[in-house]
Design an enzyme around this catalytic site. Structure first.
Site, PDB file in Angstrom:
ATOM      1  N   HIS A  53       2.213   1.428  -3.192  1.00 37.16           N
ATOM      2  CA  HIS A  53       1.421   2.314  -4.007  1.00 37.16           C
ATOM      3  C   HIS A  53       1.929   4.017  -4.025  1.00 37.16           C
ATOM      4  CE1 HIS A  53      -2.698   0.233  -3.072  1.00 37.16           C
ATOM      5  NE2 HIS A  53      -1.981  -0.457  -3.774  1.00 37.16           N
ATOM      6  N   ASP A  69       0.881  -1.259   0.039  1.00 38.50           N
ATOM      7  CA  ASP A  69       0.016  -0.039  -0.011  1.00 38.50           C
ATOM      8  C   ASP A  69       0.993   1.124  -0.003  1.00 38.50           C
ATOM      9  OD1 ASP A  69      -2.432   1.965   0.416  1.00 38.50           O
ATOM     10  OD2 ASP A  69      -3.340  -0.032   1.051  1.00 38.50           O
TER      11      ASP A  69
END
EC number: 3.2.1.15
Length: 378
Positions: free
Chosen positions: A237, A215
């Site tokens: 991410h 993430d």
């Protein structure tokens, strides 16, 4: 006889007068006495350390095994306390929300000794759903309310169940040489393993971090004066602002990401303003960033974030102003199925941008850019 008694009374009174200054001079030595340095270990170490927070100037946690469902809660430390992790710190398994570790205070120094690891063994919770369902997973480290030049140095965190480090309500915190290694989650169902989530904090420096996760490497949701420098972000991410909007604090100002690498990630650099919400995103700088092996977006700037990227028409309630993108190296960095740069702004909501020496290629050109400032490319 009466004369003798009177003389004795006078002598006693004189003794009290003479003695009283000496009594006063002794008291300060008691208040200035230094607190002890204390070492805790084993299955009882967590409880003993928590009970001794005010008594110890240095707390050494050596191979502590924290019981299931328990927060290693060091949020009542005396000012100036040093906390040192030695060996392997572990946590028992239970489905609950956590956090597994919490540290707060003024001028607190948190250190990892050479070779030390904080290992919550997150694979026991991983099921591919993160915080969206399945098992209830504990967040790992609540670094909340750390102020007055507090520091966190050389921590090695391994396999968090979900989010790794939450920085909230902090001012003047420096994080140096932290490693967050959730790379095993790439194949074992790790999800929502954000490395650094930052909110309502100011004057934060994160330097030399190494992150392997699934993430955001960094997500600044609110705060001012935040710096991330000299970092490596792999597998997640990327370096993110937001999402901003819909929280109690919706201001992000003066945030810098510098001299860092983002690789093997869904996104490189991302700014997310929530659709239909209000707030401020101002003074954001990305400088000296190298991108490689990006799957979806090299650079993504959106004012239509709605629980997912690029959802419908953008809105203008969260302006993105004074943005600087400079010296971004991403030649051939984006997968052919991805997009190099996507910018979707509301009308008049993106202004005063600086865009210099930005090269992000390898993917497709995004065909639905909106209201892009003239200096930028999309």
């Amino acid at each position: 006889m009466l004369k003798l008694i009177g003389s004795l009374v006078l002598l006693a009174s004189a003794a009290e007068v003479i003695a009283s200054p000496l009594a006063e001079s002794v008291a300060p030595s008691i208040t200035l006495e230094k607190r002890a340095s204390c070492t805790f270990s084993g299955s009882n170490g967590a409880a003993a350390a928590m009970a001794s927070q005010k008594a110890c100037s240095t707390i050494v946690l050596s191979n502590v095994a924290v019981p299931a469902g328990t927060t290693l809660d060091l949020s009542d430390l005396a000012d100036g306390t040093t906390v040192i992790f030695e060996g392997e710190t572990t946590w028992g398994y239970k489905e609950w929300s956590g956090p597994l570790l919490q540290i707060s205070g003024k001028n607190i120094k948190v250190e990892g000794a050479s070779g030390a690891t904080l290992n919550p063994d997150g694979a026991r919770w991983w099921d591919g759903q993160g915080g969206n369902g399945g098992k209830t997973k504990p967040k790992f480290f609540a670094a909340h309310g750390l102020t007055s030049s507090s520091s966190i140095t050389n921590l090695h965190i391994l396999n968090t169940p979900v989010q790794a480090v939450s920085i909230n309500g902090c001012d003047g915190l420096t994080v140096t040489d932290m490693t967050i290694d959730d790379s095993a989650g790439d194949t074992q169902g790790g999800h929502n393993t954000d490395a650094f989530d930052i909110g309502s904090s100011s004057n934060i420096i994160i330097s030399g971090a190494k992150v392997y996760n699934q993430d955001d490497c960094v997500a600044v949701n609110s705060g001012t004066g935040i710096t991330f420098t000299g970092g490596l972000c792999s597998g997640g991410h990327g370096l993110s602002i937001g999402s901003v909007g819909g929280r109690s604090d919706n201001t992000v100002e003066n945030v810098s990401f510098t001299n860092s690498q983002v690789t093997k990630s869904d996104n490189g650099l991302r700014i997310k303003a929530s659709k239909g919400k209000t707030g401020t995103i101002k003074g954001i700088t990305y400088s000296g960033i190298t991108l490689s092996s990006i799957r979806k977006y090299g650079i993504l700037i959106e004012q239509n974030y709605d629980g997912g990227d690029l959802k419908g028409d953008p809105t203008s309630g969260i302006p993105i102003t004074d943005l600087t993108m400079e010296n971004i190296s991403g030649k051939g960095a984006v997968a052919s199925s991805g997009h190099n740069i996507a910018i979707v702004c509301g009308s008049g909501a993106c202004s005063n941008w600086t865009w210099k020496n930005v090269e992000v290629t390898g993917g497709q050109t995004y065909g639905s850019c909106e209201n892009v400032p003239s200096v930028a490319q999309c």
